[in-house]
Design an enzyme around this catalytic site. Structure first.
Site, PDB file in Angstrom:
ATOM      1  N   LYS A   1      37.146  49.720 -12.106  1.00  0.00           N
ATOM      2  CA  LYS A   1      37.062  48.272 -11.845  1.00  0.00           C
ATOM      3  C   LYS A   1      37.793  47.860 -10.566  1.00  0.00           C
ATOM      4  O   LYS A   1      37.329  47.024  -9.805  1.00  0.00           O
ATOM      5  CB  LYS A   1      37.644  47.490 -13.039  1.00  0.00           C
ATOM      6  CG  LYS A   1      37.578  45.973 -12.832  1.00  0.00           C
ATOM      7  CD  LYS A   1      38.248  45.197 -13.958  1.00  0.00           C
ATOM      8  CE  LYS A   1      38.354  43.726 -13.589  1.00  0.00           C
ATOM      9  NZ  LYS A   1      39.132  42.963 -14.562  1.00  0.00           N
TER      10      LYS A   1
ATOM     11  N   GLU B   1      40.586  48.107 -15.713  1.00  0.00           N
ATOM     12  CA  GLU B   1      40.370  47.574 -17.067  1.00  0.00           C
ATOM     13  C   GLU B   1      39.013  47.948 -17.675  1.00  0.00           C
ATOM     14  O   GLU B   1      38.689  47.494 -18.760  1.00  0.00           O
ATOM     15  CB  GLU B   1      40.554  46.051 -17.049  1.00  0.00           C
ATOM     16  CG  GLU B   1      41.996  45.656 -16.773  1.00  0.00           C
ATOM     17  CD  GLU B   1      42.191  44.169 -16.494  1.00  0.00           C
ATOM     18  OE1 GLU B   1      43.294  43.669 -16.738  1.00  0.00           O
ATOM     19  OE2 GLU B   1      41.242  43.511 -16.018  1.00  0.00           O
TER      20      GLU B   1
END
Length: 673
Positions: A496, A428
């Protein structure tokens, strides 16, 4: 398989964690709370409009603390026994033992209960008083609660949630009966031992709540309320267990993960209510502003589901039925974004409409639709349950997802392939990217599965499905021999969480071991060290596939910084931030053992296995693996693999089970026993 004398399934401490989020949870598939918390939650009962919808807080009558006034030199222990699904608090002096037990009944899912037992030691005759502190007030910010007449000695409240998720959407009514809690209990001088039982029943109808409360009272009358709950847990563990001859912390972590995950699944048999899926923090969490408000994400379908499927296909089916019931909402989501078919929401609650408070995720993190379908595919390959697809709505969902992916693709004249543009990958940190390799690969897999099911059911396969599956771009750098995360990804850019590594597992996207290794080596150093807890499990599975056992172990060890003491509650990020009781991380960890150490892979035609495990593990036993209606027990050592069929289906399958050695092709028929 003991490591010393300590039971790996029982977690005991002389004190409670200072952070109340890390207290043990007691939940079943319908009701859940953290111990000593003033609220409980009910599966599928949300309050608030889209963007604000959250689990409705219900005041908890089981939030009671036991104390003994004026006593000194008391030994105090707090224990979570995962074998019996029970939390207990024990106060012990030279004169007596007082025990407080709390549990959510596993098979009578509308009941929570606690008991106080006081037992004196032989030499005393003084009366013993135990005080009960309860801050309980029958009020809720999410329900319009009214008081009803007492029933069989219980107090009664009921009320509707205040705001539906969407205009005209459901506003469930919650009914609750509970035994009033006195301020103190006394063991009189002539009594040696006495128990007091307190019952809470919660349901969505007056009839059900009264029926459940009466059933609980009847069990209390014959002294078997707790034993019936403990028996249900015994049967649950008998049907599924992972145990290994290895380090105690690893064994404790496995029991902890299984306990919290099994607490959330429906028990066998008729539920009597509609199951609403499993959120990242489970039923104990999800009030407004915590644990993603109790919404359902890909966490359920990708991270938790495979473990549940391997042991309890019935419970896995209930998860898929939730998605089928949400199909109407998914069709609306796609339509609102200008596409055909069904787009599952990034965050789902009671209607299947997008309830994520931030628009970007609902608009761009579309891989969730493929993740949902992958769960259906794994279920189909493991059970061959055609009824779910032919009669119970599964086929309609499969077709709607295939239609969505076709409408989401655009043809590139320049590259002569289909593109999926403007998405957020599982990583993300990046958004509005084109051709996320994970998203495109999962879309391709959805389309291939849809075509396979159509062929099985002798339904004509739309040409478009075949064309889009064959021609969708799955980014690959032929020079460096690795998969870029999306068009324009530069090696070294921070990531991430697990993203490209998911191509190897669970997607099983075809690639050579050289490419698999390159993907692992490219992304391991740039992935956020303290990011979401499930990440390192997937790197571990990758290294185990390549038989790089020590590298796998170093990845798996990172997970332990997400496990908190003393009750093995997982936190989403190792700094303690994010969701707690993070079932997603637990699901990833279980997969690292269940699919990593064993090498289990669910394919169209078989359940493959290819074990690899580290030096400090001598033996691994996996009990209760379900495949085509059979129950299997695998015992794996470094020298041999034993497979025992412990149960066979009543109607024998067309082709009997056999174990096949891939290299030699040698076949071993498997019969029950």
């Amino acid at each position: 398989m003991a490591d010393g004398k300590e039971d790996p399934a029982v977690f005991t401490s002389t004190s409670l964690p200072s952070d109340p989020r890390l207290l043990a949870t007691v939940t079943n598939t319908y009701l859940g709370t953290r111990v000593y918390r003033d609220i409980l939650h009910v599966n599928g009962v949300y309050n608030g409009a889209v963007g604000d919808t959250h689990r409705a807080d219900i005041p908890s009558p089981v939030n009671v603390r036991m104390t003994v006034p004026g006593a000194d030199s008391l030994a105090e222990t707090f224990t979570l026994n995962t074998r019996t699904g029970t939390f207990s608090h024990v106060l012990q002096s030279t004169d007596y033992t007082a025990t407080h037990q709390i549990y959510a009944h596993h098979s009578l899912v509308h009941l929570m209960a606690f008991s106080i037992t006081v037992q004196r030691s032989a030499h005393t005759t003084q009366p013993i008083t135990v005080q009960l502190q309860t801050p309980f007030v029958p009020k809720s910010r999410d329900l319009d609660l009214n008081q009803g007449p007492d029933f069989q000695g219980a107090h009664y409240v009921y009320g509707k949630t205040l705001v539906p998720e969407v205009e005209g959407g459901p506003r469930p009514t919650v009914h609750m009966l509970w035994t009033p809690v006195p301020q103190d209990l006394m063991l009189r001088g002539e009594e040696r031992e006495r128990s007091w039982e307190f019952l809470t029943a919660v349901a969505e109808s007056e009839e059900e709540v009264k029926r459940s409360y009466s059933k609980g009272l009847a069990l209390i009358a014959v002294g078997s309320l707790h034993s019936s709950h403990a028996h249900a847990w015994t049967m649950l563990w008998r049907g599924c267990c992972i145990d290994l001859d290895g380090p105690l912390p690893l064994r404790q972590a496995l029991y902890g993960c299984l306990y919290y995950l099994l607490s959330a699944i429906p028990p066998r048999g008729n539920l009597g209510f509609l199951f609403h899926g499993i959120s990242p923090g489970g039923l104990s969490n999800g009030t407004q502003g915590e644990d993603y408000w109790g919404h359902i994400f890909w966490d359920q379908d990708t991270w938790m589901f495979p473990n549940i499927l391997l042991f309890y296909p019935e419970a896995a089916r209930a998860i898929l039925e939730y998605r089928i019931r949400m199909l109407e909402g998914a069709l609306r989501n796609a339509q609102e974004q200008g596409y055909k078919g069904a787009k599952f929401p990034w965050e789902s609650a009671a209607t299947g409409r997008e309830v994520c408070p931030e628009e970007i995720y609902g608009a761009q993190e579309i891989h969730v639709t493929g993740d949902v379908l992958m769960a259906f595919e794994q279920y189909y390959c493991t059970t061959q349950d055609q009824k779910l697809f032919r009669e119970d709505g599964g086929w309609k969902l499969v077709g709607a997802v295939a239609q969505y992916w076709c409408s989401r693709m655009v043809w590139s004249e320049e590259e002569q392939c289909y593109h999926i543009k403007g998405v957020m990958p599982p990583d993300e940190y990046h958004y509005r990217v084109d051709n996320s390799v994970y998203t495109n690969a999962v879309a391709q897999r959805s389309l291939n599965f849809a075509a396979d099911v159509a062929r099985d059911f002798l339904i004509p396969v739309p040409e478009e499905w075949v064309d889009c599956a064959k021609k969708v771009k799955v980014p690959f750098d032929a020079e460096k021999k690795y998969h870029p995360e999306y068009d324009g990804y530069s090696p070294g850019e921070p990531v991430k969480q697990a993203d490209v590594v998911l191509l190897g597992f669970p997607l099983m996207h075809p690639m050579s071991s050289e490419v698999r290794r390159n993907d692992l080596e490219m992304y391991e150093p740039v992935t956020e060290r303290d990011g979401p807890a499930m990440t390192w499990s997937m790197f571990a599975v990758g290294w185990l596939e390549l038989k790089e056992v020590q590298r796998a172990q170093s990845q798996l060890k990172k997970c332990f910084s997400n496990i908190t003491e003393p009750f093995k509650i997982w936190v989403e990020n190792s700094d303690g931030s994010g969701a707690v009781n993070f079932l997603t991380g637990m699901g990833g960890f279980l997969q690292a053992v269940l699919f990593g150490y064993t090498g289990f892979r669910i394919t169209k035609t078989s359940l493959r296995f290819n074990p690899a495990f580290p030096d400090d593990i001598n033996k691994l036993k996996v009990t209760g693996v379900s495949y085509f209606g059979n129950k299997l027990k695998f015992t794996i050592t470094k020298e041999e693999i034993r497979i025992k069929v412990t149960e066979s289906p009543r109607d024998p399958p067309a082709s009997p089970l056999e174990a096949v050695l891939e290299e030699s092709g040698q076949q071993f028929p498997l019969c029950e026993g």
